[in-house]
Design an enzyme around this catalytic site. Structure first.
Site, PDB file in Angstrom:
ATOM      1  N   ASP A 119      -9.193  -1.374 -27.811  1.00  0.00           N
ATOM      2  CA  ASP A 119      -9.543  -1.909 -29.117  1.00  0.00           C
ATOM      3  C   ASP A 119      -9.075  -0.869 -30.143  1.00  0.00           C
ATOM      4  O   ASP A 119      -8.857   0.291 -29.796  1.00  0.00           O
ATOM      5  CB  ASP A 119     -11.067  -2.118 -29.184  1.00  0.00           C
ATOM      6  N   ASP A 142     -15.502  -0.618 -28.174  1.00  0.00           N
ATOM      7  CA  ASP A 142     -16.777  -0.105 -28.688  1.00  0.00           C
ATOM      8  C   ASP A 142     -17.956  -1.017 -28.366  1.00  0.00           C
ATOM      9  O   ASP A 142     -19.041  -0.836 -28.880  1.00  0.00           O
ATOM     10  CB  ASP A 142     -16.691   0.136 -30.199  1.00  0.00           C
TER      11      ASP A 142
END
Length: 1207
Positions: free
Chosen positions: A484, A848
């Site tokens: 990400d 995350d």
């Protein structure tokens, strides 16, 4: 016996979902049941145990096939590659007690409901099954099992308001509760006795029980007791770990199971009830103050601000608005598309603020209860994780089967030898079964588990926590990592970099942050003041970090209260912003935010209606610049809009578009639709924000690249920003070319187009402005190497390619090509990971924990950088929020994998060495003594097995991976050659000892008579011993094991075990050098010292206990020379052949061997294809499309709606 689909006998449960299963109907038959019970008794429970391991056999034996409607037992089979079976008993729920009169008949109360369609007449019962905590009931009309515990999907928006807006009656609530069950996510702490029984019934421990019983029958009690102690210790440790996980999970969910809530009952008004009593369709009343939500619910009046960090991992307040009363024939979710989440309150989240509308109360209709909720789905993903296929575990079973077959040969040999010698049948059986326990190493699973436990501890010390230990070995095979961007590769926080205002169709001078003077008053300043969804909670401004930074730059403040603004008869919630102490002089007292249209990922924007105190109403919109520009009047958008936008996005900035307009007076803000508000806007400018790379990002990506581990960016951000971040981070080298893959659906058609456009940097006046290659003549033919170009595509293009150009997808994802995937939704991220896996990549995912939940679960190794509950289902969680944990995990995974291979090889060799020694001695009707077995099994192998795993991971990642298959040529050759070396040495010693001049088959003291000077005593002992042997009565002095062959073979085989332990303890390149494992080296030295002492000691008492006999010193030296030669040959072969990577690569090239991995095969094809990639060409699809909507959303987090899509 397998299952063949039959129309009424077979169906699919949860079709198209992640947990899809096949379901088969069966009916218990009395005489079959009686026969099975008899079989249980006659087999002393062995048949019952077999049925416990194979539930499908249990059903096939006890039941006959029937239709699902008649079934009292259903057999379930997963539709994945594992095809795991389970069985469930059909239960009947009686609702007759609730029916007081004919008027209360459910058919009249809820005619169109699943509840009425499920009640059988006249028994008034509902047929149900419970699978993975979800209840299913039999729909009589549809003749299939339907999931219950959620509001049916076919209700329209207006139907939800009309049918459930006034609450359920008490009767309806009672029926629904009885059928759906209580609204609780109940994860009871599993009792210790259940965990113990489940662990003990593991096939491995059952085999150990068999071995222990045999050893007790053979008077081999010492080792049997040792194995019992070790097994009990292993069982208790495993049970303790499982118990701790059970307690942790129970504590995580128990807070939501018993909450007092207010519901509105039709005809009865407001009632305070426990949350357990909530059912789908109940009217929930939300009061002021913080409240934990015990269910999923649709907001139908008022407004809520919710903290969804439990599900998304982000502690950002989210605004929820009520469901519109749209009179539409489409079901509500289909009508609202992706925006449906803006109206749904999810279980486990916290309502931190409520704002009532003109009705004065905030109401929500219960949508889902129990394990059907978002929280329940998260918990179920932990309770029932998706099984992972890994070659090591599959090969391990094959390996053990080969050893078992090898043991079978020994059993036949043993029967022949002892039967022909006239041994009793009982002794023959005992000796034959003994061979199995020798050949199949009972300590192997425990040794493998020990290695994983040590690795888990090392990871824990480095701040990496693991809830799925079997994934550790898998992480050693990773060759592609998806990252990400925001919060993973880049910092979480955003910094304001600049503001580019626009006036009269032209961009003005850029305003840089921070600056000495405040922003001037104007439309852009007002947009920054009000175009957000911030709230004040406990005196602190909370909301999206982007909104917080934007608002803080104005130096204004938000009034810490919720007020009501009256317009005619309408009352709406308002937020007021006023100048702060540091704010520059403003011509107004404050600005009131009258109405919000929250951010939508589908629309990529948010809007507000605001009013200066004493002034006119205005609209302000903020979102993706391209989207905002489309909503503005063309004459207000600067002509160089695209070039200026690319100028900043190409440098990695996050850019927000701002627009606004004035509203006509007299029109109430609540009467305006979103379409009316977001039309004919005036373009106001661009807000430029900086998102810096984390300090660790570039070095880590360089390390992964050097190790030939591919890195891919998967983000919700703008594609230009993503490409620039990829270049800055080193994912795309400066010399590489970026090719933008654009796929579009053709208007008024079912087909689509796909185009490959090279992005070129024009480094003249405007840095980073990107333009298409201007060469004419159609396409450009580029002979590019696979590492010289990288594909970038958006989530929208990815989805169209997956639907219309399925044949292109592997080529786009293959090699180093598909590197940047931008504007990806959570479902698309999961789908992308699965597509990579289909190409035979071992995929890691690092995120995350917010919008990455699904992808983290799907990947072979998901690493969450968030410790929020949202990421609890991720196999790995890092305490430090940087990607430095990725190479650490891969290093430890590689070391653990190599350790597993070392342990397999050592255990196989130890068993084989002992097995061969015993078979040699069986030829003379002899064997090893109990203490000899004990010394080899306990003092040597057990200690080596425990300490071999202490070796840590090598600090450098090399550019190749350890083998993933146990049954691979180098490993098999290593095992086979070492078996031959051991066999040769043992046979040589066995034969040569018989050729020695001092050798006597009958006198075991002949070799040392002259040396020890105890001829008389020895002769008497010999005569006595011989007499005892002839009589078959083995005394303490000579129990029949003592012989020159026994002594020679045992000493050679024992020290040989140490040799293979040393040879197989691999160091570089995946583990540290063997000498760094001080405990293991010390153990080997001590063990070798004890063995050499036994060779040369000649102590009568010791030799008597160990069943050894005295041999001349020359023969002892000869044995040491044999061992030294075996050691030298083993090390030479292992280093020069087995570990010689260059040799194996040469052999592969010589014999034309190519990797069977899909991506490798594709690589070879593309290297020959000079027309790939087809730059500046457009392809069109046929009208046939492949629906992938189910796959795209299968793993998405239900609460998440990515704010990145606005940027």
């Amino acid at each position: 016996m397998g299952e063949s689909p039959d129309k009424n006998h077979y169906a699919r449960l949860n079709q198209g979902e992640e947990n899809e299963m096949e379901i088969f109907g069966y009916k218990t038959q009395g005489w079959r049941r009686v026969l099975c019970i008899a079989g249980y008794i006659l087999s002393c429970g062995a048949l019952l145990l077999l049925f416990y391991w194979k539930p499908e056999w249990d059903v096939w034996a006890n039941c006959i096939r029937c239709s699902l409607e008649e079934a009292d037992i259903v057999l379930l089979r997963t539709t994945d590659e594992f095809q795991v079976y389970s069985s469930k008993r059909v239960r009947w729920i009686s609702v007759s007690a609730l029916i007081k009169s004919k008027l209360d008949d459910p058919a009249t109360a809820e005619e169109d409901s699943i509840f009425s369609r499920a009640i059988t007449k006249p028994s008034l019962q509902v047929k149900s099954i419970k699978v993975q905590k979800i209840r299913y009931i039999w729909d009589i009309c549809a003749k299939q099992f339907q999931k219950i515990g959620a509001l049916e999907d076919d209700y329209t928006c207006s139907a939800i308001h009309a049918k459930f807006g006034s609450g359920l009656t008490c009767y309806e609530q009672n029926v629904r509760r009885l059928v759906c069950g209580p609204n609780s996510i109940d994860v009871p702490v599993i009792p210790l006795w259940k965990l113990l029984i489940k662990e003990v019934l593991n096939p491995f421990y059952v085999f150990q029980l068999f071995s222990v019983c045999l050893w007790f029958a053979d008077d081999y009690m010492e080792y049997a007791i040792a194995i019992i102690i070790m097994s009990l210790l292993s069982i208790f440790l495993t049970v303790y770990e499982l118990r701790q996980q059970s307690v942790k999970l129970h504590r995580m969910v128990e807070s939501h199971n018993n909450i007092m809530v207010t519901v509105y009952r039709n005809k009865e008004g407001f009632q305070e009830v426990e949350s357990d009593y909530l059912v789908p369709g109940d009217m929930l009343v939300l009061k002021e103050g913080k409240t934990l939500l015990p269910c999923d619910a649709i907001l139908i009046s008022g407004q809520c601000i919710v903290n969804e960090s439990m599900l998304t991992g982000e502690s950002i307040p989210v605004t929820k608005i009520h469901l519109p009363k749209a009179d539409n024939v489409k079901p509500w979710r289909m009508h609202l598309a992706e925006d449906y989440k803006k109206h749904v309150l999810f279980c486990g989240t916290e309502v931190i603020q409520t704002k009532a509308d003109d009705t004065g109360i905030v109401k929500a209709v219960v949508l889902r209860t129990g394990f059907n909720t978002a929280k329940g789905d998260l918990v179920r993903s932990i309770l029932y994780p998706k099984p992972m296929n890994f070659k090591l575990y599959r090969d391990a079973l094959r390996f053990l089967m080969c050893i078992a077959a090898f043991a079978g040969i020994g059993m036949i040999y043993t029967v022949c030898v002892f039967a022909l010698s006239g041994e009793e049948a009982g002794e023959v059986v005992k000796k034959t079964l003994d061979v199995v326990t020798i050949a199949v190493p009972p300590a192997l699973p425990a040794a493998l588990t020990t290695g994983i436990i040590y690795t888990q501890r090392r990871l824990k010390k480095k701040g990496i926590f693991c809830i799925s230990p079997q994934r550790i070995n898998m992480s050693g095979q990773l060759n592609l990592i998806c990252f990400d961007k925001t919060g993973t590769l880049t910092e979480d926080g955003l910094d304001l970099w600049g503001l580019l205002p626009s006036e009269r169709n032209c961009f003005q001078d850029i305003y840089r942050f921070p600056a000495e003077h405040s922003l001037p008053w104007g439309p852009v300043f007002k947009a920054m003041l009000v175009c957000h969804s911030l709230i004040v909670l406990e005196g602190k401004i909370q909301g999206d970090p982007l909104d917080v930074k934007m608002f803080e730059a104005t130096n204004w403040v938000i009034d810490d209260f919720s007020g009501h603004h009256t317009e005619g008869q309408e009352s709406t919630c308002t937020t007021v912003v006023r100048p702060g102490p540091k704010a520059s002089n403003a011509p107004v007292e404050g600005v009131t935010i009258l109405h919000q249209f929250p951010f939508s990922s589908a629309l990529q924007r948010m809007s507000v209606v605001a009013q200066e105190i004493g002034g006119e109403q205005q609209v302000f919109t903020k979102g993706a610049p391209e989207m905002v520009a489309m909503l503005c009047r063309a004459e207000t958008v600067p002509s160089n809009f695209e070039s200026r936008l690319l100028l900043y996005t190409a440098q990695g900035f996050r850019v927000i578009g701002l627009a606004g307009k004035s509203l006509q007076s007299g029109k109430q803000s609540t009467d305006l639709t979103r379409e009316e508000v977001e039309s004919d806007l005036t373009f106001l400018g661009l807000l430029i924000m900086e998102n810096r790379l984390k300090r660790e990002t570039k070095p880590v990506l360089e390390e992964l690249s050097a190790a030939c581990i591919r890195s891919v960016m998967v983000t919700g951000d703008n594609i230009q920003t993503a490409i620039t971040v990829a270049k800055n981070a080193g994912m795309i080298s400066p010399m590489s070319r970026v090719i933008l893959v654009e796929a579009k659906k053709l208007p008024e058609s079912h087909s689509a187009s796909i185009t490959w456009k090279p992005l070129e940097e024009n480094k003249t006046e405007e840095y980073g402005s990107l333009e298409h290659d201007s060469q004419t003549g159609g396409r450009i033919s580029l002979a590019l190497g696979s590492s010289q170009y990288h594909f970038a595509m958006s989530g929208k293009s990815y989805q169209i390619v997956a639907q219309h150009f399925r044949h292109f997808l592997p080529k786009l994802l293959n090699l180093l090509n598909g590197t940047v995937f931008a504007r990806m939704s959570p479902g698309q991220k999961s789908s992308l990971v699965e597509e990579f896996q289909k190409l035979d990549y071992f995929v890691g995912m690092c995120g995350d924990g917010a919008n990455d939940c699904g992808a983290l679960k799907v990947a072979h190794a998901g690493i969450s950088l968030s410790e929020q509950e949202a990421s609890v289902a991720s196999p790995f969680t890092s305490r430090t929020s940087s990607i430095a944990c990725v190479p650490e995990l891969i290093r430890e995974g590689r070391a653990a994998l190599v350790t597993s291979f070392c342990m397999f090889k050592y255990m196989a060799l130890y068993s084989t060495i002992q097995y061969l020694g015993v078979l040699l001695l069986y030829w003379q009707l002899n064997s090893f003594g109990n203490y000899q077995f004990l010394f080899q099994d306990l003092a040597i192998t057990t200690v080596v097995g425990v300490t071999m795993s202490f070796t840590g991971a090598y600090p450098k990642l090399v550019p190749y991976r350890p083998p993933s298959q146990l049954i691979s040529p180098p490993l098999l050759l290593s095992v086979v050659l070492n078996i031959l070396f051991s066999l040769s040495m043992q046979i040589f010693g066995f034969v040569m000892v018989q050729e020695q001049p001092w050798y006597s088959k009958t006198n075991i003291y002949s070799a040392c008579l002259s040396v020890n000077n105890h001829t008389e005593n020895s002769s008497s002992i010999f005569i006595s011993g011989l007499h005892n042997m002839r009589d078959g009565d083995y005394g303490q002095e000579d129990n029949g094991f003592k012989s020159y062959e026994n002594t020679t073979v045992w000493l050679l085989s024992t020290i040989n075990c140490l040799i293979v332990a040393l040879v197989f303890s691999k160091g570089k390149p995946f583990r540290q050098a063997i000498y760094t494992n001080y405990v293991f080296i010390l153990v080997l030295i001590v063990q070798l010292g004890v063995c050499l002492f036994l060779v040369f000691a000649d102590i009568d008492y010791l030799y008597s206990k160990m069943d050894l006999v005295c041999t001349p010193t020359s023969w002892r030296i000869s044995m040491v020379i044999m061992l030294a030669v075996t050691l030298a040959v083993s090390i030479l072969v292992e280093e020069a052949v087995i570990e010689n990577r260059s040799l194996w690569l040469l052999l592969k090239r010589t014999f034309g061997y190519h990797s069977k991995s899909h991506y490798k095969r594709l690589q070879r094809v593309l290297e020959q294809d000079m027309a790939w990639p087809p730059l500046n060409e457009t392809f069109f699809s046929d009208s046939v499309t492949i629906s992938v909507e189910g796959n795209m959303g299968g793993q998405s987090n239900p609460a998440f709606d990515s704010n990145e899509d606005a940027l």
